[in-house]
Design a protein around this motif. Structure first.
Motif, PDB file in Angstrom:
ATOM      1  N   PHE A  99       0.831  -1.199   0.000  1.00  0.00           N
ATOM      2  CA  PHE A  99       0.000   0.000   0.000  1.00  0.00           C
ATOM      3  C   PHE A  99       0.867   1.251   0.000  1.00  0.00           C
ATOM      4  N   ALA A 100       1.926   1.246   0.784  1.00  0.00           N
ATOM      5  CA  ALA A 100       2.829   2.407   0.820  1.00  0.00           C
ATOM      6  C   ALA A 100       3.437   2.641  -0.573  1.00  0.00           C
ATOM      7  N   HIS A 101       3.799   1.571  -1.246  1.00  0.00           N
ATOM      8  CA  HIS A 101       4.335   1.670  -2.611  1.00  0.00           C
ATOM      9  C   HIS A 101       3.299   2.288  -3.550  1.00  0.00           C
ATOM     10  N   MET A 102       2.052   1.862  -3.426  1.00  0.00           N
ATOM     11  CA  MET A 102       0.985   2.421  -4.266  1.00  0.00           C
ATOM     12  C   MET A 102       0.735   3.884  -3.936  1.00  0.00           C
ATOM     13  N   LEU A 103       0.815   4.245  -2.658  1.00  0.00           N
ATOM     14  CA  LEU A 103       0.615   5.634  -2.256  1.00  0.00           C
ATOM     15  C   LEU A 103       1.719   6.528  -2.821  1.00  0.00           C
ATOM     16  N   VAL A 104       2.953   6.085  -2.732  1.00  0.00           N
ATOM     17  CA  VAL A 104       4.060   6.862  -3.303  1.00  0.00           C
ATOM     18  C   VAL A 104       3.860   7.021  -4.810  1.00  0.00           C
ATOM     19  N   THR A 105       3.459   5.938  -5.483  1.00  0.00           N
ATOM     20  CA  THR A 105       3.209   6.001  -6.924  1.00  0.00           C
ATOM     21  C   THR A 105       2.088   6.995  -7.231  1.00  0.00           C
ATOM     22  N   ALA A 106       1.004   6.937  -6.473  1.00  0.00           N
ATOM     23  CA  ALA A 106      -0.122   7.846  -6.702  1.00  0.00           C
ATOM     24  C   ALA A 106       0.280   9.297  -6.429  1.00  0.00           C
ATOM     25  N   LEU A 109       2.251  10.413  -9.403  1.00  0.00           N
ATOM     26  CA  LEU A 109       1.335  10.663 -10.523  1.00  0.00           C
ATOM     27  C   LEU A 109       0.565  11.968 -10.326  1.00  0.00           C
ATOM     28  N   ALA A 110       0.144  12.239  -9.096  1.00  0.00           N
ATOM     29  CA  ALA A 110      -0.555  13.508  -8.812  1.00  0.00           C
ATOM     30  C   ALA A 110       0.369  14.683  -9.083  1.00  0.00           C
TER      31      ALA A 110
END
Length: 182
Positions: A99-106, A109-110
C-alpha cells in the motif's frame, strides 16, 4: 495541495483494492505449480546450494567460459529465482508495504498531473495517467520474456494489472488534480 494529496490517498486505496480483486480472487494465476514433495525437495536443494539472499539466474554466466555458458543456456534448464533464506514477513506487513508503494506512486502521478496537465479536461488528465501506465507496464513487464525468458502469459498478466492500476488511479486523480480557481 491538500486536494491532490487526498486524491492520491484515494487512488492508492483503489489501486490496492484492484490488486486484491485481480490477484486475490484466484481468477488470475500466472504461476506454474509444483507438488508438495517437489516444493520440499526444491526448498532443501536451494538451502543446501545457495549461500546468500539474492536473485539467481541459472545457468550462471560467471561459471565456466562464455562458450560453456551459451551451451548450457541452449540445453536448459533455465531458471531465475528470488531467494530469501529466512522467508518473508507476514502477509499483513507485505500488504502495508504494498500500500505504501501504491501511495508513493499515486503521489508521484498527482505531482506529474499537477505539473503537466492541470488545465486540461478531466478526460485529458485521465488519459495522460492511463497512457503513462501503459508505457510503464509495457516497459516493465513485456521485456521479461525477451531478456529473462519468462513466459509471455506471466508478463502479459502483470502488464494488464499495472495498466489497470494506473487507469484506476488516473480516473481518481483526474478528478482531484484540477485547474486552480482564479
Amino acid at each position: 495541495m491538500l486536494k491532490p494529496a487526498l486524491g492520491a490517498l484515494l487512488a492508492a486505496i483503489a489501486m490496492f483494492m484492484w490488486g486484491f480483486v485481480y490477484w486475490g480472487s484466484g481468477l488470475v494465476d500466472p504461476f506454474a505449480h509444483v507438488s508438495a514433495e517437489a516444493e520440499t525437495a526444491i526448498g532443501e536443494a536451494l538451502k543446501a546450494n545457495l549461500t546468500a539472499d539474492g536473485v539467481y539466474f541459472i545457468p550462471d554466466s560467471k561459471v565456466g567460459t562464455e562458450e560453456e555458458w551459451m551451451a548450457r543456456m541452449g540445453q536448459g534448464p533455465i531458471a531465475m529465482m528470488n531467494f530469501k533464506s529466512g522467508g518473508a514477513p507476514p502477509m499483513g506487513m507485505t500488504m502495508a508495504q504494498g500500500f505504501a508503494h501504491m501511495l508513493v506512486t499515486a503521489l508521484l502521478l498527482a505531482g506529474l498531473l499537477a505539473y503537466v496537465a492541470p488545465a486540461g479536461t478531466y478526460v485529458e488528465r485521465f488519459r495522460l495517467v492511463a497512457v503513462v501506465g501503459v508505457i510503464a507496464a509495457v516497459f516493465a513487464h513485456l521485456g521479461q520474456p525477451i531478456w529473462w525468458h519468462f513466459p509471455w502469459s506471466y508478463a502479459v498478466l502483470g502488464a494488464i494489472y499495472d495498466a489497470g492500476a494506473y487507469a484506476i488511479a488516473g480516473a481518481i486523480l483526474a478528478y482531484f488534480v484540477t485547474p486552480a480557481k482564479t
